[in-house]
Design a protein around this motif. Structure first.
Motif: not given
Length: 357
Positions: A329-357
């Motif tokens: 659960p700790l790693v899931i929530y940590l990765t979730y928050y990293i994902g949120m931060l990446t999506k907010y700060k670097l949306p282009f990179l986040y979309n590339l990494l996730t295939g616009n999911r």
């Protein structure tokens, strides 16, 4: 057209199966992680039941869903197939290569300081040749969970053949493939046989426009099948772990338990989980949106955290138990928050990494 009910069901499973993958990777009773090894006792048995048994259905079920979704909208012409390949390049190939490259860079940086270099037992990145770097980037990623994407990319290149075999041969293709998988699943390069089998199962239902359990509409019969599948699933896991560990029969029982488990989970959603989702929806809804990002980046974070815990707390059963039940659960929530931060700060990179999911 995928119904709203089926869409919600697939979204739920995309999250549930990611959680199961994280739990599967948290298994630490073998020497693979942290140098700790345990071959008996309650901790060993429970980790094998949960990760090696229950959570073993996660990746096969993902392949089933992938095969179903690839063919669900149909392929009326070569143009349709080319369009699907283009889409998968964006949603599979680019995330695979970028995440694999990130893992190489991450490991390289961690291997620079003496204090963290000791956690790496294999060849250091700095000593890799160009060919070894390319092989690691494209075929044997350090973020080992990426094998799923690698295999999915390979299988999608074979989809014209899979489509032809299912369309022309139907069960004459599926039944022998089932037998081959049950007996030989771990004896093919890159685990390609399980990938082909479960992708083909999902494709079979989509191509033939079948319901998941096409021969059962009666609620009583569905409940009976659910009871049988859950009982068979748990019984096969217990027999394998407790009585037949490290034998050839273990492989066969494991594969049979996976089939029972997939049926059990699919029916359990219809008969129980769906009605209970409203109670936990506020908790899991934000996480569901980041399921793919959690899959991509829970490793190598999880493995490095386990290694660090064993180094600090000692290589013993207590540390193993603490890591196994607290880190997922700790790693899931940590990765979730990293994902949120990446999506907010670097949306282009986040979309590339996730295939616009």
């Amino acid at each position: 057209m995928i119904t709203n009910y089926l869409s919600n069901k697939l979204k739920f499973f995309s999250f549930l199966l990611i959680v199961m993958v994280v739990v599967l990777h948290s298994q630490n009773v073998y020497n693979r992680i942290g140098g700790f090894n345990e071959t008996e006792g309650l901790n060993y048995i429970l980790q094998n039941i949960i990760s090696g048994g229950i959570c073993a259905v996660a990746v096969p079920m993902f392949f089933c869903i992938s095969g179903f979704l690839f063919f669900y909208s149909g392929i009326a012409s070569p143009i349709d197939y080319i369009d699907k390949i283009k889409k998968r390049f964006k949603t599979l190939v680019i995330p695979y290569v970028l995440t694999s490259a990130f893992a190489i860079i991450f490991y390289f940086l961690l291997q620079i300081p003496e204090s963290t270099r000791k956690f790496f037992y294999n060849k250091l990145i700095i000593n890799y040749s160009i060919s070894e770097l390319l092989e690691t980037l494209l075929f044997n990623p350090l973020a080992y969970q990426l094998w799923f994407l690698r295999n999915l990319i390979i299988i999608i290149l074979l989809t014209p053949l899979i489509y032809f075999l299912i369309k022309k041969l139907k069960l004459i293709y599926i039944i022998p493939l089932t037998l081959c998988w049950i007996i030989l699943s771990n004896k093919t390069p890159y685990n390609i046989l399980p990938t082909l089998y479960f992708f083909s199962i999902g494709a079979y239902f989509a191509i033939n426009n079948l319901k998941a359990i096409p021969f059962i509409d009666n609620l009583t019969l569905k409940r009976t099948l659910l009871i049988i599948s859950i009982t068979g699933w748990i019984a096969l896991i217990l027999i394998r772990v407790i009585f037949l560990s490290e034998t050839h029969a273990e492989l066969i029982l494991n594969n049979l338990s996976i089939l029972f488990g997939i049926i059990a989970l699919w029916l359990l959603y219809d008969l129980s989980i769906n009605s209970s989702l409203q109670k936990i929806k506020p908790i899991i809804k934000p996480l569901i949106a980041y399921s793919f990002f959690i899959y991509l980046f829970h490793e190598p974070i999880l493995t490095m955290t386990i290694k660090l815990a064993f180094a600090i707390l000692g290589k013993n059963t207590r540390t193993s138990i603490i890591c196994y039940y607290s880190l997922p659960p700790l790693v899931i929530y940590l990765t979730y928050y990293i994902g949120m931060l990446t999506k907010y700060k670097l949306p282009f990179l986040y979309n590339l990494l996730t295939g616009n999911r």
